[in-house]
Design a protein around this motif. Structure first.
Motif, PDB file in Angstrom:
ATOM      1  N   ARG A   1       0.785  14.108 -12.682  1.00 47.15           N
ATOM      2  CA  ARG A   1       1.516  13.152 -13.525  1.00 47.15           C
ATOM      3  C   ARG A   1       3.015  13.224 -13.255  1.00 47.15           C
ATOM      4  NH1 ARG A   1       0.221  13.803 -19.703  1.00 47.15           N
ATOM      5  NH2 ARG A   1       1.157  15.831 -19.245  1.00 47.15           N
ATOM      6  N   ALA A   2       3.540  14.440 -13.080  1.00 46.00           N
ATOM      7  CA  ALA A   2       4.969  14.583 -12.778  1.00 46.00           C
ATOM      8  C   ALA A   2       5.310  13.959 -11.429  1.00 46.00           C
ATOM      9  CB  ALA A   2       5.362  16.059 -12.801  1.00 46.00           C
ATOM     10  N   HIS A   3       4.421  14.113 -10.429  1.00 46.60           N
ATOM     11  CA  HIS A   3       4.623  13.427  -9.149  1.00 46.60           C
ATOM     12  C   HIS A   3       4.660  11.914  -9.366  1.00 46.60           C
ATOM     13  CE1 HIS A   3       4.655  16.379  -5.942  1.00 46.60           C
ATOM     14  NE2 HIS A   3       3.543  16.968  -6.364  1.00 46.60           N
ATOM     15  N   GLY A   4       3.752  11.419 -10.202  1.00 46.73           N
ATOM     16  CA  GLY A   4       3.737   9.981 -10.482  1.00 46.73           C
ATOM     17  C   GLY A   4       5.022   9.506 -11.104  1.00 46.73           C
TER      18      GLY A   4
ATOM     19  N   SER B   1       1.542  12.438  -2.849  1.00 47.34           N
ATOM     20  CA  SER B   1       1.426  13.766  -3.452  1.00 47.34           C
ATOM     21  C   SER B   1       0.677  13.699  -4.772  1.00 47.34           C
ATOM     22  CB  SER B   1       2.816  14.370  -3.664  1.00 47.34           C
ATOM     23  OG  SER B   1       3.468  14.577  -2.428  1.00 47.34           O
ATOM     24  N   ALA B   2       0.968  12.674  -5.565  1.00 38.88           N
ATOM     25  CA  ALA B   2       0.323  12.546  -6.868  1.00 38.88           C
ATOM     26  C   ALA B   2      -1.187  12.419  -6.719  1.00 38.88           C
ATOM     27  CB  ALA B   2       0.889  11.336  -7.612  1.00 38.88           C
ATOM     28  N   GLU B   3      -1.622  11.555  -5.821  1.00 43.53           N
ATOM     29  CA  GLU B   3      -3.063  11.340  -5.663  1.00 43.53           C
ATOM     30  C   GLU B   3      -3.746  12.565  -5.060  1.00 43.53           C
ATOM     31  OE1 GLU B   3      -3.431   7.728  -3.470  1.00 43.53           O
ATOM     32  OE2 GLU B   3      -3.041   6.462  -5.221  1.00 43.53           O
TER      33      GLU B   3
ATOM     34  N   MET C   1      -0.404   8.850 -14.686  1.00 41.88           N
ATOM     35  CA  MET C   1       0.159   8.931 -13.341  1.00 41.88           C
ATOM     36  C   MET C   1       0.123   7.564 -12.671  1.00 41.88           C
ATOM     37  SD  MET C   1      -1.538  10.905 -10.086  1.00 41.88           S
ATOM     38  CE  MET C   1      -2.617   9.506  -9.686  1.00 41.88           C
ATOM     39  N   HIS C   2      -1.040   6.894 -12.726  1.00 43.20           N
ATOM     40  CA  HIS C   2      -1.157   5.567 -12.114  1.00 43.20           C
ATOM     41  C   HIS C   2      -0.251   4.547 -12.820  1.00 43.20           C
ATOM     42  CE1 HIS C   2      -4.201   6.545  -9.210  1.00 43.20           C
ATOM     43  NE2 HIS C   2      -5.076   6.930 -10.118  1.00 43.20           N
ATOM     44  N   LEU C   3      -0.081   4.704 -14.123  1.00 44.81           N
ATOM     45  CA  LEU C   3       0.817   3.807 -14.856  1.00 44.81           C
ATOM     46  C   LEU C   3       2.241   3.963 -14.346  1.00 44.81           C
ATOM     47  CD1 LEU C   3       0.636   1.746 -17.186  1.00 44.81           C
ATOM     48  CD2 LEU C   3       1.152   3.606 -18.760  1.00 44.81           C
ATOM     49  N   PHE C   4       2.666   5.209 -14.143  1.00 47.42           N
ATOM     50  CA  PHE C   4       3.996   5.446 -13.580  1.00 47.42           C
ATOM     51  C   PHE C   4       4.131   4.821 -12.192  1.00 47.42           C
ATOM     52  CE2 PHE C   4       4.373   9.469 -16.291  1.00 47.42           C
ATOM     53  CZ  PHE C   4       5.273   8.880 -17.163  1.00 47.42           C
ATOM     54  N   LEU C   5       3.057   4.893 -11.396  1.00 47.75           N
ATOM     55  CA  LEU C   5       3.104   4.410 -10.014  1.00 47.75           C
ATOM     56  C   LEU C   5       2.945   2.897  -9.907  1.00 47.75           C
ATOM     57  CD1 LEU C   5       0.926   7.207  -8.355  1.00 47.75           C
ATOM     58  CD2 LEU C   5       3.388   6.864  -8.059  1.00 47.75           C
ATOM     59  N   GLY C   6       2.655   2.239 -11.028  1.00 45.08           N
ATOM     60  CA  GLY C   6       2.508   0.782 -11.003  1.00 45.08           C
ATOM     61  C   GLY C   6       1.128   0.308 -10.585  1.00 45.08           C
TER      62      GLY C   6
ATOM     63  N   GLU D   1      -4.367  -1.403 -12.644  1.00 43.83           N
ATOM     64  CA  GLU D   1      -5.823  -1.519 -12.769  1.00 43.83           C
ATOM     65  C   GLU D   1      -6.475  -0.139 -12.772  1.00 43.83           C
ATOM     66  OE1 GLU D   1      -7.291  -4.140  -9.799  1.00 43.83           O
ATOM     67  OE2 GLU D   1      -6.402  -5.947 -10.706  1.00 43.83           O
ATOM     68  N   ARG D   2      -6.052   0.748 -11.868  1.00 45.95           N
ATOM     69  CA  ARG D   2      -6.610   2.107 -11.869  1.00 45.95           C
ATOM     70  C   ARG D   2      -6.184   2.857 -13.134  1.00 45.95           C
ATOM     71  NH1 ARG D   2      -5.387   4.771  -6.108  1.00 45.95           N
ATOM     72  NH2 ARG D   2      -6.798   6.379  -6.893  1.00 45.95           N
ATOM     73  N   ALA D   3      -4.963   2.624 -13.579  1.00 45.59           N
ATOM     74  CA  ALA D   3      -4.518   3.240 -14.832  1.00 45.59           C
ATOM     75  C   ALA D   3      -5.418   2.806 -15.980  1.00 45.59           C
ATOM     76  CB  ALA D   3      -3.068   2.860 -15.116  1.00 45.59           C
ATOM     77  N   GLN D   4      -5.757   1.519 -16.005  1.00 49.26           N
ATOM     78  CA  GLN D   4      -6.603   0.985 -17.068  1.00 49.26           C
ATOM     79  C   GLN D   4      -7.977   1.661 -17.064  1.00 49.26           C
ATOM     80  OE1 GLN D   4      -6.540  -3.276 -17.049  1.00 49.26           O
ATOM     81  NE2 GLN D   4      -8.126  -3.467 -18.621  1.00 49.26           N
ATOM     82  N   ARG D   5      -8.552   1.837 -15.890  1.00 46.26           N
ATOM     83  CA  ARG D   5      -9.875   2.465 -15.810  1.00 46.26           C
ATOM     84  C   ARG D   5      -9.827   3.912 -16.279  1.00 46.26           C
ATOM     85  NH1 ARG D   5     -10.082  -0.267 -10.824  1.00 46.26           N
ATOM     86  NH2 ARG D   5      -9.712   1.676  -9.665  1.00 46.26           N
ATOM     87  N   MET D   6      -8.854   4.673 -15.786  1.00 44.05           N
ATOM     88  CA  MET D   6      -8.792   6.082 -16.134  1.00 44.05           C
ATOM     89  C   MET D   6      -8.448   6.290 -17.608  1.00 44.05           C
ATOM     90  SD  MET D   6      -9.666   7.512 -13.338  1.00 44.05           S
ATOM     91  CE  MET D   6      -9.419   9.205 -13.822  1.00 44.05           C
ATOM     92  N   LEU D   7      -7.521   5.514 -18.119  1.00 49.35           N
ATOM     93  CA  LEU D   7      -7.143   5.645 -19.523  1.00 49.35           C
ATOM     94  C   LEU D   7      -8.282   5.214 -20.436  1.00 49.35           C
ATOM     95  CD1 LEU D   7      -3.493   4.319 -19.222  1.00 49.35           C
ATOM     96  CD2 LEU D   7      -4.141   6.649 -19.852  1.00 49.35           C
TER      97      LEU D   7
END
Length: 434
Positions: free
Chosen positions: A305-308, A315-317, A347-352, A355-361
């Motif tokens: 998350r900090a990388h994001g 690095s984040a992924e 993390m995905h939300l930070f990275l923009g 859609e992946r942020a939505q799935r994980m959250l």
């Protein structure tokens, strides 16, 4: 002279308007909860609202508490006074908190300060990143000699068991209802454990376990302060927890405290110039052999998350993948996976990658149990933002309303701040701030 500049406090004006309170009403409510000698004039709140003046302690924090109770959700110092530029008030409680020798005696001093009911510590009192990184390196060095333990109060293993049960109950309450609910109780208990360390009779083994109990309580005090937006006070409690973890000889506790500092630095000003990735990665390497898979996955998720937050997608992924791999083959890890999914979603939300942020959250929100209501409410706001950013505005509004209902009465400035940021972004159609 800064207080003489006319600078309207729009946040205070907004809250007073929401409550339907006049400045005179605010003056009465504040005076009612303070000793008679500290009562304020009926005109003082006009100066706070219309001229940007900032009251001195204890009135500044009292205003936050009075308004928080009236609104039903936490009102923090940063929210109300942080932008007004006063710069007055309490400074560093102990300027040598980071530089004093890392001994049992100085650990007791740090724990005593963390549990004290002292004047508020301000945002201007945040440690520099290099100072915190130096402290974060100390916990991994060999533990010092346990001094003391020759007092009149005999400490037995039964007392340690009671302290563990008390800590777990407060931790569960904090996870459900927010840090504000348990902060004063946790500080009082930390002060009590400090007295046991000072006045107790214990051998080295029991003494190290007692320092471990104190370290866990100090970490809880730090986390509750962070949840309430008291960043500088949180840092001091975390440093006290690091010192106690160092004396206890428990590297797992030390890594957990460094992880809390990293979360604080990821989301806001918790450490000027602090590199959350570097600090937590170093701590993880130092204690990797003793961590459980669940603990390793948690800290890797925080690093991802900090990388994001820094925009470092590759690095984040990569770290996120390692975090999920750490849980492979671990039985009954649904809650840990939910926590990890929430962090990777952020993390995905930070990275923009909305859609992946939505799935994980969405996965995290669905899997978190009711007793984790505070984290669930916070992730629901993040999920609402991901939906908003993918154009699903009605769904975003619905999820935000559910989060608002779940957070009603919750004593968490983080949740309140996230809801306010989402509402502002939805109105103005601007990106949500972290």
């Amino acid at each position: 002279m800064a207080d003489l500049v006319r600078k309207r406090n729009e946040e205070l004006a907004r809250i007073l308007h929401q409550l339907g309170w006049s400045p005179e009403r605010l003056a009465r409510e504040v005076s009612a909860v303070l000793p008679a000698g500290l009562a304020i004039s009926a005109t003082a709140p006009y100066k706070w609202r219309d001229r940007g003046m900032v009251p001195r302690a204890p009135h500044d924090q009292t205003v936050c508490e009075v308004l928080g109770r009236a609104v039903g959700i936490a009102v923090t110092y940063e929210q109300l006074w942080g932008r007004m530029g006063s710069g007055r008030g309490a400074k560093i409680l102990s300027p040598r908190l980071l530089t004093d020798p890392w001994t049992a005696d100085t650990a007791q001093t740090a724990l005593r300060e963390a549990g004290a009911d002292a004047a508020p510590v301000r945002l201007t009192d945040l440690f520099r990143g290099d100072e915190l990184e130096q402290a974060a390196r100390h916990w991994a060095s060999p533990p010092p000699e346990v001094t003391g333990g020759a007092g009149a109060l005999r400490i037995a293993p039964e007392q340690l068991a009671d302290l563990r049960l008390s800590y777990e109950s407060k931790r569960r309450l904090e996870r459900a209802y927010g840090g504000g609910l348990i902060l004063d109780l946790a500080k009082a208990e930390l002060a009590m454990v400090g007295k046991l360390l000072e006045l107790g009779a214990y051998d080295e083994k029991l003494g190290r376990e007692l320092y471990g109990a104190a370290g866990r309580l100090a970490r809880l005090v730090g986390w509750a302060n962070y949840d309430m937006g008291n960043d500088a006070a949180a840092q001091r409690a975390f440093v006290a927890a690091l010192r106690a973890a160092h004396v206890s000889g428990d590297p797992r506790l030390g890594v957990g405290v460094v992880g809390c500092l990293a979360v604080q630095a990821t989301y806001n000003s918790g450490g000027r110039g602090l590199d959350a990735v570097a600090m937590l990665s170093t701590a993880l390497r130092a204690a990797d052999e003793v961590l459980t898979p669940r603990e390793r996955a948690l800290q890797l998720g925080r690093i991802a998350r900090a990388h994001g937050r820094k925009g470092e997608q590759i690095s984040a992924e990569a770290v996120a993948e390692r975090a999920f791999q750490a849980l492979d083959g671990v039985d009954d890890h649904a809650h840990e996976r939910a926590d990890l999914a929430g962090m990777v979603g952020e993390m995905h939300l930070f990275l923009g990658d909305f859609e992946r942020a939505q799935r994980m959250l969405g996965e995290a929100v669905a899997a978190l149990p009711a007793e984790r209501a505070r984290t669930r409410a916070l992730l629901m706001v993040r999920l609402a933002e991901a939906c908003r950013r993918t154009g699903e505005r009605e769904e975003a509004a619905r999820i935000a309303d559910e989060a608002r209902l779940l957070a009603a009465g919750m004593q968490s400035a983080r949740v309140a701040r996230a809801l306010r940021a989402f509402d502002a972004a939805a109105r103005e159609e601007v990106p949500l701030a972290g």
